[in-house]
Design a protein around this motif. Sequence first.
Motif, PDB file in Angstrom:
ATOM      1  N   ALA A   1      31.295  45.325  32.627  1.00  0.00           N
ATOM      2  CA  ALA A   1      32.092  44.097  32.758  1.00  0.00           C
ATOM      3  C   ALA A   1      31.200  42.867  32.697  1.00  0.00           C
ATOM      4  CB  ALA A   1      32.880  44.120  34.070  1.00  0.00           C
ATOM      5  N   LEU A   2      30.025  42.931  33.321  1.00  0.00           N
ATOM      6  CA  LEU A   2      29.097  41.805  33.274  1.00  0.00           C
ATOM      7  C   LEU A   2      28.593  41.557  31.847  1.00  0.00           C
ATOM      8  CD1 LEU A   2      27.091  42.414  36.562  1.00  0.00           C
ATOM      9  CD2 LEU A   2      28.473  40.391  36.016  1.00  0.00           C
ATOM     10  N   LYS A   3      28.442  42.622  31.087  1.00  0.00           N
ATOM     11  CA  LYS A   3      28.031  42.461  29.690  1.00  0.00           C
ATOM     12  C   LYS A   3      29.108  41.715  28.900  1.00  0.00           C
ATOM     13  CE  LYS A   3      26.178  45.007  25.745  1.00  0.00           C
ATOM     14  NZ  LYS A   3      25.764  46.330  25.225  1.00  0.00           N
ATOM     15  N   LYS A   4      30.374  42.010  29.184  1.00  0.00           N
ATOM     16  CA  LYS A   4      31.472  41.351  28.470  1.00  0.00           C
ATOM     17  C   LYS A   4      31.495  39.849  28.727  1.00  0.00           C
ATOM     18  CE  LYS A   4      34.507  45.377  28.248  1.00  0.00           C
ATOM     19  NZ  LYS A   4      35.770  46.003  28.731  1.00  0.00           N
ATOM     20  N   VAL A   5      31.086  39.445  29.918  1.00  0.00           N
ATOM     21  CA  VAL A   5      31.085  38.006  30.229  1.00  0.00           C
ATOM     22  C   VAL A   5      29.711  37.378  30.017  1.00  0.00           C
ATOM     23  CG1 VAL A   5      32.996  38.278  31.866  1.00  0.00           C
ATOM     24  CG2 VAL A   5      30.642  38.330  32.722  1.00  0.00           C
ATOM     25  N   GLY A   6      28.763  38.159  29.486  1.00  0.00           N
ATOM     26  CA  GLY A   6      27.448  37.623  29.155  1.00  0.00           C
ATOM     27  C   GLY A   6      26.529  37.409  30.333  1.00  0.00           C
ATOM     28  N   LEU A   7      26.729  38.166  31.413  1.00  0.00           N
ATOM     29  CA  LEU A   7      25.917  37.947  32.614  1.00  0.00           C
ATOM     30  C   LEU A   7      25.209  39.210  33.087  1.00  0.00           C
ATOM     31  CD1 LEU A   7      28.205  35.582  34.740  1.00  0.00           C
ATOM     32  CD2 LEU A   7      26.101  34.982  33.523  1.00  0.00           C
ATOM     33  N   GLU A   8      25.033  40.179  32.202  1.00  0.00           N
ATOM     34  CA  GLU A   8      24.371  41.413  32.632  1.00  0.00           C
ATOM     35  C   GLU A   8      22.931  41.141  33.090  1.00  0.00           C
ATOM     36  OE1 GLU A   8      23.856  41.348  28.087  1.00  0.00           O
ATOM     37  OE2 GLU A   8      25.278  40.647  29.592  1.00  0.00           O
ATOM     38  N   HIS A   9      22.309  40.104  32.534  1.00  0.00           N
ATOM     39  CA  HIS A   9      20.931  39.762  32.911  1.00  0.00           C
ATOM     40  C   HIS A   9      20.860  39.082  34.272  1.00  0.00           C
ATOM     41  CE1 HIS A   9      22.675  36.170  31.177  1.00  0.00           C
ATOM     42  NE2 HIS A   9      21.682  35.440  31.640  1.00  0.00           N
ATOM     43  N   ARG A  10      22.010  38.769  34.848  1.00  0.00           N
ATOM     44  CA  ARG A  10      22.043  38.124  36.173  1.00  0.00           C
ATOM     45  C   ARG A  10      22.531  39.080  37.265  1.00  0.00           C
ATOM     46  NH1 ARG A  10      21.424  32.664  36.886  1.00  0.00           N
ATOM     47  NH2 ARG A  10      20.758  31.624  34.978  1.00  0.00           N
TER      48      ARG A  10
ATOM     49  N   ARG B   1      29.960  31.598  38.008  1.00  0.00           N
ATOM     50  CA  ARG B   1      30.663  32.289  39.097  1.00  0.00           C
ATOM     51  C   ARG B   1      32.099  32.625  38.677  1.00  0.00           C
ATOM     52  NH1 ARG B   1      28.025  28.393  42.214  1.00  0.00           N
ATOM     53  NH2 ARG B   1      29.928  27.286  42.813  1.00  0.00           N
ATOM     54  N   LYS B   2      32.698  31.746  37.869  1.00  0.00           N
ATOM     55  CA  LYS B   2      34.026  32.053  37.341  1.00  0.00           C
ATOM     56  C   LYS B   2      33.963  33.322  36.491  1.00  0.00           C
ATOM     57  CE  LYS B   2      38.364  30.563  36.551  1.00  0.00           C
ATOM     58  NZ  LYS B   2      39.346  30.094  37.534  1.00  0.00           N
ATOM     59  N   MET B   3      32.929  33.448  35.691  1.00  0.00           N
ATOM     60  CA  MET B   3      32.763  34.643  34.875  1.00  0.00           C
ATOM     61  C   MET B   3      32.529  35.886  35.736  1.00  0.00           C
ATOM     62  SD  MET B   3      33.274  34.058  31.699  1.00  0.00           S
ATOM     63  CE  MET B   3      33.140  32.881  30.346  1.00  0.00           C
ATOM     64  N   ILE B   4      31.825  35.722  36.850  1.00  0.00           N
ATOM     65  CA  ILE B   4      31.624  36.840  37.763  1.00  0.00           C
ATOM     66  C   ILE B   4      32.968  37.313  38.327  1.00  0.00           C
ATOM     67  CG2 ILE B   4      30.650  37.535  40.005  1.00  0.00           C
ATOM     68  CD1 ILE B   4      28.341  35.580  39.410  1.00  0.00           C
ATOM     69  N   SER B   5      33.829  36.364  38.681  1.00  0.00           N
ATOM     70  CA  SER B   5      35.130  36.744  39.218  1.00  0.00           C
ATOM     71  C   SER B   5      35.986  37.435  38.151  1.00  0.00           C
ATOM     72  CB  SER B   5      35.852  35.517  39.799  1.00  0.00           C
ATOM     73  OG  SER B   5      36.148  34.571  38.792  1.00  0.00           O
ATOM     74  N   ILE B   6      35.838  37.012  36.894  1.00  0.00           N
ATOM     75  CA  ILE B   6      36.536  37.698  35.799  1.00  0.00           C
ATOM     76  C   ILE B   6      36.001  39.121  35.647  1.00  0.00           C
ATOM     77  CG2 ILE B   6      36.834  37.745  33.288  1.00  0.00           C
ATOM     78  CD1 ILE B   6      36.980  34.672  33.370  1.00  0.00           C
ATOM     79  N   ALA B   7      34.670  39.267  35.675  1.00  0.00           N
ATOM     80  CA  ALA B   7      34.068  40.590  35.564  1.00  0.00           C
ATOM     81  C   ALA B   7      34.530  41.507  36.692  1.00  0.00           C
ATOM     82  CB  ALA B   7      32.541  40.473  35.563  1.00  0.00           C
TER      83      ALA B   7
ATOM     84  N   VAL C   1      37.355  41.629  38.173  1.00  0.00           N
ATOM     85  CA  VAL C   1      38.692  42.153  37.885  1.00  0.00           C
ATOM     86  C   VAL C   1      38.653  43.116  36.693  1.00  0.00           C
ATOM     87  CG1 VAL C   1      41.030  41.530  37.151  1.00  0.00           C
ATOM     88  CG2 VAL C   1      39.871  40.211  38.936  1.00  0.00           C
ATOM     89  N   LEU C   2      37.867  42.798  35.678  1.00  0.00           N
ATOM     90  CA  LEU C   2      37.747  43.702  34.531  1.00  0.00           C
ATOM     91  C   LEU C   2      37.230  45.073  34.960  1.00  0.00           C
ATOM     92  CD1 LEU C   2      36.162  41.372  31.806  1.00  0.00           C
ATOM     93  CD2 LEU C   2      38.565  42.000  32.087  1.00  0.00           C
ATOM     94  N   ALA C   3      36.299  45.096  35.908  1.00  0.00           N
ATOM     95  CA  ALA C   3      35.714  46.355  36.356  1.00  0.00           C
ATOM     96  C   ALA C   3      36.732  47.257  37.035  1.00  0.00           C
ATOM     97  CB  ALA C   3      34.539  46.076  37.300  1.00  0.00           C
ATOM     98  N   MET C   4      37.813  46.666  37.543  1.00  0.00           N
ATOM     99  CA  MET C   4      38.841  47.450  38.228  1.00  0.00           C
ATOM    100  C   MET C   4      39.798  48.131  37.251  1.00  0.00           C
ATOM    101  SD  MET C   4      39.618  44.763  41.308  1.00  0.00           S
ATOM    102  CE  MET C   4      40.864  45.753  42.127  1.00  0.00           C
ATOM    103  N   ASP C   5      39.824  47.660  36.001  1.00  0.00           N
ATOM    104  CA  ASP C   5      40.609  48.294  34.940  1.00  0.00           C
ATOM    105  C   ASP C   5      42.087  48.431  35.325  1.00  0.00           C
ATOM    106  OD1 ASP C   5      40.969  49.430  32.419  1.00  0.00           O
ATOM    107  OD2 ASP C   5      40.589  51.468  33.143  1.00  0.00           O
ATOM    108  N   THR C   6      42.683  47.329  35.780  1.00  0.00           N
ATOM    109  CA  THR C   6      44.091  47.354  36.203  1.00  0.00           C
ATOM    110  C   THR C   6      45.020  47.212  35.005  1.00  0.00           C
ATOM    111  OG1 THR C   6      43.959  44.966  36.599  1.00  0.00           O
ATOM    112  CG2 THR C   6      43.608  46.412  38.493  1.00  0.00           C
ATOM    113  N   ASP C   7      46.270  47.645  35.184  1.00  0.00           N
ATOM    114  CA  ASP C   7      47.268  47.552  34.115  1.00  0.00           C
ATOM    115  C   ASP C   7      47.695  46.114  33.865  1.00  0.00           C
ATOM    116  OD1 ASP C   7      47.290  50.318  33.810  1.00  0.00           O
ATOM    117  OD2 ASP C   7      48.878  50.583  35.303  1.00  0.00           O
ATOM    118  N   VAL C   8      47.701  45.309  34.922  1.00  0.00           N
ATOM    119  CA  VAL C   8      48.084  43.898  34.835  1.00  0.00           C
ATOM    120  C   VAL C   8      46.870  43.057  35.205  1.00  0.00           C
ATOM    121  CG1 VAL C   8      49.655  42.086  35.656  1.00  0.00           C
ATOM    122  CG2 VAL C   8      50.448  44.481  35.536  1.00  0.00           C
ATOM    123  N   VAL C   9      46.576  42.059  34.377  1.00  0.00           N
ATOM    124  CA  VAL C   9      45.466  41.141  34.668  1.00  0.00           C
ATOM    125  C   VAL C   9      46.010  39.718  34.657  1.00  0.00           C
ATOM    126  CG1 VAL C   9      43.173  40.337  34.004  1.00  0.00           C
ATOM    127  CG2 VAL C   9      43.825  42.717  33.567  1.00  0.00           C
TER     128      VAL C   9
END
Length: 265
Positions: free
Chosen positions: A120-129, A142-148, A150-158
């Motif tokens: 998920a961090l790779k998708k938002v470009g923050l894997e290096h952080r 930090r907004k991107m971290i919060s997006i990551a 939720v992405l990591a949880m793999d929910t049906d609704v985002v």
Amino acid sequence: MTELKIDSLHFSYTSDARVLKGIDLRLNDKTTAIVGQNGAGKTTFVKLLKGLLQPDEGVITLNGQDTKDSTAANLAKYVGMVFQNPNDQIFKNKVVNEVMFGPLNLGRNERDSRDKALAALKKVGLEHRSGNNPYDLSLSERKMISIASVLAMDTDVVIFDEPTMGQDFAGKETIKDIISELRNHGKLVLCILHDMDFAAEVFERAIVFNQGKVLLDGPSREVFANKMVLEQAFLEQPQVMQVAQAFGLEGSYLTEDELIERLKG
């Protein structure tokens, strides 16, 4: 296909002021932008979908199940929400631990949770952080971290609440790609927005909230072409439509590319 049904939904924080007044909606396969002025009821509405609030009246069903029968913790398996302010969501002292928290809380093992977090961090470009403290990063990061998270949880609704706030062009492009990928994987994507340009370009469906009611609902091209109703909700049309009208062009335009092609023609 994931589907949320909302029937006769009412909600108030105090007895003398209704915030939502009889909302009826079916939310399923189309990426959907929810737009409206502050105080229109948008954030309250999605908090009800997430189970963070309970309706005064009405029913919300997720794939046929009444959400009243589930706790917010149980709904977290199916409904993920990125808050408007990432500081309301982030509480760990290391980025990877923050993003891992959701999968771990859903019962996944540590190795799987870490893998999902790093992906998920790779998708938002923050894997290096991943090893940094989130509060050493900028607000947009930090907004991107919060997006990551939720992405990591793999929910049906985002659900996204103002995801473009504080983002530059590159950040907005990343979010566009994420929404497209979620859509392609069959996720139901909802987004609260004040950015009419982003809403028109990215989302298939738009719902206009005004004073606790749905004022307009339909394909984005039709909704954003309806200047009269948007003005009633104190919203402006996307800039590309305003430019097209200034040129005296008929029709509805959602992107700069569409307008340029029309002008070439």
